[in-house]
Enzyme design. Structure first.
Site, short mmCIF file in Angstrom:
data_model
loop_
_atom_site.label_atom_id
_atom_site.label_comp_id
_atom_site.label_asym_id
_atom_site.label_seq_id
_atom_site.Cartn_x
_atom_site.Cartn_y
_atom_site.Cartn_z
N SER A 125 -9.47 -8.77 14.63
CA SER A 125 -9.34 -9.00 16.07
C SER A 125 -7.93 -8.71 16.55
O SER A 125 -6.95 -8.95 15.82
CB SER A 125 -9.69 -10.47 16.37
OG SER A 125 -9.31 -10.84 17.68
N GLU A 127 -6.47 -10.51 18.40
CA GLU A 127 -5.80 -11.82 18.46
C GLU A 127 -4.88 -12.05 17.27
O GLU A 127 -4.05 -12.97 17.30
CB GLU A 127 -6.84 -12.93 18.53
CG GLU A 127 -7.63 -12.98 19.83
CD GLU A 127 -6.80 -13.52 21.01
OE1 GLU A 127 -5.84 -14.27 20.77
OE2 GLU A 127 -7.13 -13.17 22.16
N TYR A 149 -8.17 -19.44 15.72
CA TYR A 149 -9.01 -18.25 15.60
C TYR A 149 -8.19 -17.07 15.10
O TYR A 149 -8.56 -16.37 14.14
CB TYR A 149 -9.65 -17.91 16.94
CG TYR A 149 -10.38 -16.58 16.96
CD1 TYR A 149 -11.69 -16.48 16.51
CD2 TYR A 149 -9.75 -15.42 17.41
CE1 TYR A 149 -12.36 -15.27 16.50
CE2 TYR A 149 -10.40 -14.20 17.41
CZ TYR A 149 -11.70 -14.13 16.96
OH TYR A 149 -12.35 -12.92 16.95
#
Length: 325
Positions: A125, A127, A149
């Site tokens: 991701s 992120e 996450y």
């Protein structure tokens, strides 16, 4: 003999699009599902016929993963299963870490023992970059995740790389920046906006409460991104690839385009609500997919505005139909 693919998270947004893509390419597809089968798979099930097989499995249970890999005997494995809501990862940090981080380790172990020649793709991701030093972010950008996450996805990224280097697994990371579709869950900010705009336009709601409107993300279409996943496993060697559009847009802009689609001014209806602000937010994520473009021949086809319109139109059709019932 058709290729065999194993997809974890097949009942989710990405899994359903990927299953359809692989079935169109003639694959035998095995999907790992939990106790609840998502509605998103209905089209793939109809299209796949006897070439789509659903298996009971759980990333928290290595024995179930061993069984799934042994049954599927896959040529390719796509790990799309995850606790995927960034905001909720603060409330469920332990579960997020177990599924997104240790779960990938369990799956890699299952592959190492049951299908060591299979090609593996981990859905990483954007992120993982979090508080990135500069933009856009590429494969060379240091990781600095800003949520449980993001941290869990960073572990999964590195353990995939480690199994590639230490055990000879064909393990590749697809560092996927935000990608959306009408199949995105309503607990994600983009569907919350498209769904909210339509509800207000139809008189089903009066306001839409949001968090940080100035956060900027690189948003693409999930259907484009699953094609990139497939291309990654067709590459001649395992590697890591950023998958992104190269354009950043704010949550505020997403609201503006969505509300304009239904003939409304978002400023009259969107309210900032402190309860939706995150403890540590990421202000800007912007990906550089130059490597994927040159090495894989991949590029996104759906623009930002087309994506927003697609989502709003789908929610309009869905809510009109449900209102008429």
């Amino acid at each position: 003999m058709p290729k065999r693919a194993l997809i974890t998270g097949i009942a989710g947004q990405d899994g359903s699009y990927l299953a359809e893509l692989l079935l169109d390419k003639g694959y035998e597809v095995y999907g790992v599902v939990g106790p609840v089968l998502g509605e998103l798979l209905s089209d793939a099930v109809a299209k796949g016929g006897d070439r789509l097989h659903l298996l009971d499995g759980d990333l928290s249970d290595i024995h179930s993963l061993m069984s799934c890999v042994a049954t599927a005997r896959p040529d390719e494995v796509y790990n799309l299963a995850a606790m995927s809501f960034v905001g909720e990862s603060w409330k469920h940090a332990l579960q997020t870490t177990d599924i997104n981080a240790v779960g990938v380790l369990r799956l890699l172990e299952a592959i190492r023992h049951e299908a060591p020649h299979a090609r593996f793709m981990q859905a990483a991701s954007g992120e993982v970059f979090g508080k990135a030093q500069g933009a856009p972010q590429s494969e060379a950008t240091p990781l600095h995740p800003r949520s449980p996450y993001g941290v869990s996805k960073a572990y999964a990224y590195f353990i995939t790389m480690n199994y590639r280097e230490s055990h000879g697994i064909f393990g590749s990371n697809a560092v996927l920046f935000n990608h959306e579709s009408p199949r995105r869950g309503v607990n994600f900010v983009t569907r919350k906006i498209s769904d909210g705009a339509v509800r207000i336009a139809l008189g089903l709601a009066n306001e839409l409460h949001m968090g940080n409107l100035d956060a900027c993300r690189d948003w693409g279409f999930a259907g484009d991104y699953v094609e990139a996943m497939w291309r990654i496993l067709q590459h001649d060697k395992p590697d890591d690839f950023v998958i992104a559009t190269g354009e950043a847009h704010s949550v505020r802009e997403f609201c503006r385009v969505a509300f304009e689609r239904v003939g409304l001014d978002y400023q009259r209806y969107v309210k900032v609500d402190a309860q939706f602000l995150r403890p540590a937010d990421v202000e800007v994520l912007l990906g550089d997919a130059s490597k994927a473009r040159s090495a894989l021949g991949w590029q996104p086809r759906v623009s930002f505005v087309q994506l927003v319109h697609m989502m709003v139109d789908a929610d309009m059709e869905r809510l009109r139909l449900s209102s008429a019932e």
